[in-house]
Design a protein around this motif. Structure first.
Motif, mmCIF file in Angstrom:
data_model
loop_
_atom_site.group_PDB
_atom_site.id
_atom_site.type_symbol
_atom_site.label_atom_id
_atom_site.label_comp_id
_atom_site.label_asym_id
_atom_site.label_seq_id
_atom_site.Cartn_x
_atom_site.Cartn_y
_atom_site.Cartn_z
ATOM 1 N N HIS A 38 19.006 10.079 -13.076
ATOM 2 C CA HIS A 38 18.967 10.436 -11.660
ATOM 3 C C HIS A 38 17.926 9.595 -10.911
ATOM 4 N N THR A 39 18.210 9.343 -9.657
ATOM 5 C CA THR A 39 17.210 8.863 -8.697
ATOM 6 C C THR A 39 16.820 10.061 -7.859
ATOM 7 N N VAL A 40 15.525 10.405 -7.824
ATOM 8 C CA VAL A 40 15.117 11.641 -7.153
ATOM 9 C C VAL A 40 13.888 11.405 -6.291
ATOM 10 N N LEU A 41 13.955 11.898 -5.061
ATOM 11 C CA LEU A 41 12.824 11.892 -4.138
ATOM 12 C C LEU A 41 12.150 13.255 -4.236
ATOM 13 N N VAL A 42 10.864 13.265 -4.602
ATOM 14 C CA VAL A 42 10.147 14.512 -4.872
ATOM 15 C C VAL A 42 9.120 14.782 -3.781
ATOM 16 N N PRO A 76 6.983 10.066 -1.216
ATOM 17 C CA PRO A 76 6.480 9.529 0.051
ATOM 18 C C PRO A 76 4.991 9.221 -0.060
ATOM 19 N N THR A 77 4.592 8.053 0.400
ATOM 20 C CA THR A 77 3.169 7.675 0.378
ATOM 21 C C THR A 77 2.745 7.276 1.797
ATOM 22 N N HIS A 78 3.037 8.149 2.741
ATOM 23 C CA HIS A 78 2.834 7.840 4.152
ATOM 24 C C HIS A 78 1.355 7.715 4.511
ATOM 25 N N THR A 79 1.080 6.958 5.548
ATOM 26 C CA THR A 79 -0.285 6.674 5.985
ATOM 27 C C THR A 79 -0.369 6.861 7.500
ATOM 28 N N SER A 80 -0.263 8.103 7.928
ATOM 29 C CA SER A 80 -0.220 8.409 9.363
ATOM 30 C C SER A 80 -1.503 8.037 10.083
ATOM 31 N N ARG A 112 -3.890 -0.805 -2.205
ATOM 32 C CA ARG A 112 -5.198 -0.228 -1.903
ATOM 33 C C ARG A 112 -5.159 0.959 -0.940
ATOM 34 N N THR A 113 -4.246 0.979 -0.004
ATOM 35 C CA THR A 113 -4.262 1.998 1.040
ATOM 36 C C THR A 113 -3.744 3.329 0.500
ATOM 37 N N PRO A 114 -4.561 4.366 0.525
ATOM 38 C CA PRO A 114 -4.107 5.663 -0.003
ATOM 39 C C PRO A 114 -3.156 6.353 0.972
ATOM 40 N N SER A 115 -2.308 7.221 0.425
ATOM 41 C CA SER A 115 -1.479 8.054 1.286
ATOM 42 C C SER A 115 -2.320 9.203 1.822
ATOM 43 N N ARG A 116 -1.769 9.911 2.811
ATOM 44 C CA ARG A 116 -2.491 11.033 3.397
ATOM 45 C C ARG A 116 -1.521 12.131 3.779
ATOM 46 N N HIS A 117 -1.915 13.368 3.546
ATOM 47 C CA HIS A 117 -1.117 14.556 3.855
ATOM 48 C C HIS A 117 0.164 14.628 3.011
ATOM 49 N N MET A 118 0.236 13.873 1.930
ATOM 50 C CA MET A 118 1.416 13.884 1.068
ATOM 51 C C MET A 118 1.177 14.669 -0.220
ATOM 52 N N GLY A 119 -0.085 15.031 -0.475
ATOM 53 C CA GLY A 119 -0.422 15.730 -1.704
ATOM 54 C C GLY A 119 -0.899 14.773 -2.784
ATOM 55 N N ILE A 120 -1.343 15.335 -3.902
ATOM 56 C CA ILE A 120 -1.912 14.537 -4.977
ATOM 57 C C ILE A 120 -0.847 13.857 -5.827
ATOM 58 N N LEU A 121 0.325 14.454 -5.983
ATOM 59 C CA LEU A 121 1.339 13.874 -6.863
ATOM 60 C C LEU A 121 1.768 12.478 -6.396
ATOM 61 N N PRO A 122 2.039 12.244 -5.113
ATOM 62 C CA PRO A 122 2.376 10.889 -4.687
ATOM 63 C C PRO A 122 1.283 9.868 -4.983
ATOM 64 N N GLU A 123 0.017 10.280 -4.879
ATOM 65 C CA GLU A 123 -1.065 9.352 -5.189
ATOM 66 C C GLU A 123 -1.059 8.973 -6.667
ATOM 67 N N VAL A 124 -0.753 9.929 -7.543
ATOM 68 C CA VAL A 124 -0.687 9.623 -8.971
ATOM 69 C C VAL A 124 0.484 8.681 -9.250
ATOM 70 N N VAL A 125 1.631 8.936 -8.637
ATOM 71 C CA VAL A 125 2.786 8.044 -8.826
ATOM 72 C C VAL A 125 2.483 6.654 -8.274
ATOM 73 N N ARG A 126 1.850 6.599 -7.110
ATOM 74 C CA ARG A 126 1.548 5.309 -6.477
ATOM 75 C C ARG A 126 0.707 4.425 -7.378
ATOM 76 N N THR A 127 -0.210 5.006 -8.136
ATOM 77 C CA THR A 127 -1.119 4.233 -8.975
ATOM 78 C C THR A 127 -0.679 4.180 -10.437
ATOM 79 N N TRP A 128 0.490 4.730 -10.743
ATOM 80 C CA TRP A 128 0.995 4.732 -12.114
ATOM 81 C C TRP A 128 1.403 3.307 -12.507
ATOM 82 N N PRO A 129 1.154 2.892 -13.738
ATOM 83 C CA PRO A 129 1.562 1.541 -14.148
ATOM 84 C C PRO A 129 3.046 1.277 -13.889
ATOM 85 N N GLY A 130 3.328 0.144 -13.257
ATOM 86 C CA GLY A 130 4.702 -0.232 -12.978
ATOM 87 C C GLY A 130 5.248 0.268 -11.658
#
Length: 276
Positions: A38-42, A76-80, A112-130
Motif C-alpha cells: 500500500h501507499t498510505v498518507l498518515v 505531511p511535513t508542512h512549514t507554515s 534541515r527545515t523542521p515541520s511544524r504543527h504536524m506532530g512528532i511522527l512526521p519529523e521521525v519519518v522525515r529524518t529516517w534513512p532513505g
C-alpha cells in the motif's frame, strides 16, 4: 552519590496488561486493513496511541513492517511558519519587523527545515534513512518506500495541494489515508478536492527558499486557498457511506480509507455545499 533517573514522556499512562510494541501495533494495522504494497498518507496523534515500547520510533517501524518493501509511507511535513509575516496572527509581529524577517529568513531546506504543527511522527519519518521530501517551502510531504521519489518529485509552488502535488501522486497511485488518533479535520487529502473545483478561491503566498549554498530569497506565488473548516463535517458524512474502516491502533481510534474515494466524495460535496 545518587543515581540519575531521566524524566521520560511515555505518551500515555501505563495500565494493566502489556505495553504496545512494534509487533502488537503491526497486528493492529493489519487488522485495520493496511497491507504490504500500500501507499498510505498518515496523520497521527502519537500520544493517543498510549504506552509504546520504543515510542514514536516503534510506531514508524510498525507502519514500515506492514507496508513491506513494496509499500510507501507518506506524511505531511508542512512549514507554515515560512510565510508572509503580514498574515501572522498567533502571535502577530510589528509591521516594522516584516522586511527584516523576509530578507533574513533562512531558505527552506528539505533536509534541515523542521515541520511544524504536524506532530512528532512526521519529523521521525522525515529524518529516517532513505526518506525523500518534496520541495514546497510551505506544504511539503516526506515519504519512505518504493514510490517515495514519485510522490515527492516536482512539487511546484503554484500547485501546493493540487493534482501536481504529492496528494495528486497518491491519488494516481490509488493510495490510502490513515488517521491515527485524529479526525478528518486533519485529512489533508480533502485539500485536493478544493483544488479540483472549477474556480477555487486563490490568494498570494510568500516564503523564503534557498538561493545557492548559503543564501536565501523571498518568492511569491498564487495558489488555491486551503480551508479545512468543514473537513470534519465532510468526513462525518463520508463515514455514513460505510467506506471508512474504523478500528484501533494501540489505544487510538484509527480510520483507514481509500484516498481517491474520499477525494472524489469531498470534491462533489464542496461543489454542492460551499458558497460559490
Amino acid at each position: 552519590m545518587s543515581k540519575f533517573y531521566p524524566v521520560i514522556d511515555t505518551h500515555g499512562t501505563p495500565s494493566q496488561g502489556f505495553p504496545h510494541t512494534v509487533t502488537s501495533l503491526s497486528a493492529d494495522l493489519r487488522t485495520l486493513g493496511l497491507a504490504a504494497g500500500h501507499t498510505v498518507l498518515v496523520h497521527s496523534s502519537v500520544r493517543s496511541v498510549g504506552f509504546v515500547a520504543g515510542q514514536v520510533q516503534a510506531i514508524v517501524q510498525a507502519l514500515l513492517n506492514v507496508l513491506g518493501q513494496e509499500g510507501t509511507l507518506v506524511v505531511p511535513t508542512h512549514t507554515s511558519f515560512n510565510s508572509d509575516p503580514e498574515h501572522w496572527r498567533n502571535p502577530p509581529v510589528p509591521a516594522s519587523w516584516w522586511p527584516t524577517i523576509k530578507s533574513r529568513f533562512p531558505g527552506y531546506d528539505v533536509s534541515r527545515t523542521p515541520s511544524r504543527h504536524m506532530g512528532i511522527l512526521p519529523e521521525v519519518v522525515r529524518t529516517w534513512p532513505g526518506a525523500r521530501r518534496s520541495d514546497h517551502p510551505q506544504v511539503s510531504f516526506a515519504a519512505l518506500g518504493t514510490h517515495a521519489e514519485t510522490v515527492t518529485a516536482n512539487h511546484s509552488l503554484e500547485d501546493g495541494l493540487g493534482d501536481g502535488s504529492p496528494l495528486g501522486a497518491i491519488y494516481r497511485l490509488n493510495g490510502k489515508v490513515l488517521l491515527i488518533g485524529c479526525g478528518h479535520e486533519r485529512n489533508t487529502s480533502m485539500h485536493l478536492a478544493e483544488c479540483r473545483q472549477p474556480h477555487p478561491p486563490r490568494s498570494e503566498n510568500g516564503a523564503a527558499i534557498r538561493d545557492g549554498d548559503a543564501g536565501s530569497r523571498w518568492v511569491t506565488w498564487i495558489d488555491a486557498i486551503a480551508d479545512a473548516s468543514d473537513f470534519g463535517l465532510i468526513g462525518a458524512e463520508y463515514e455514513t457511506t460505510g467506506a471508512v474502516t474504523i478500528g484501533t491502533v494501540g489505544n487510538a481510534t484509527a480510520r483507514l480509507m481509500s484516498q481517491p474515494a474520499v477525494v472524489d466524495f469531498a470534491t462533489a460535496w464542496i461543489a454542492t455545499h460551499r458558497a460559490g
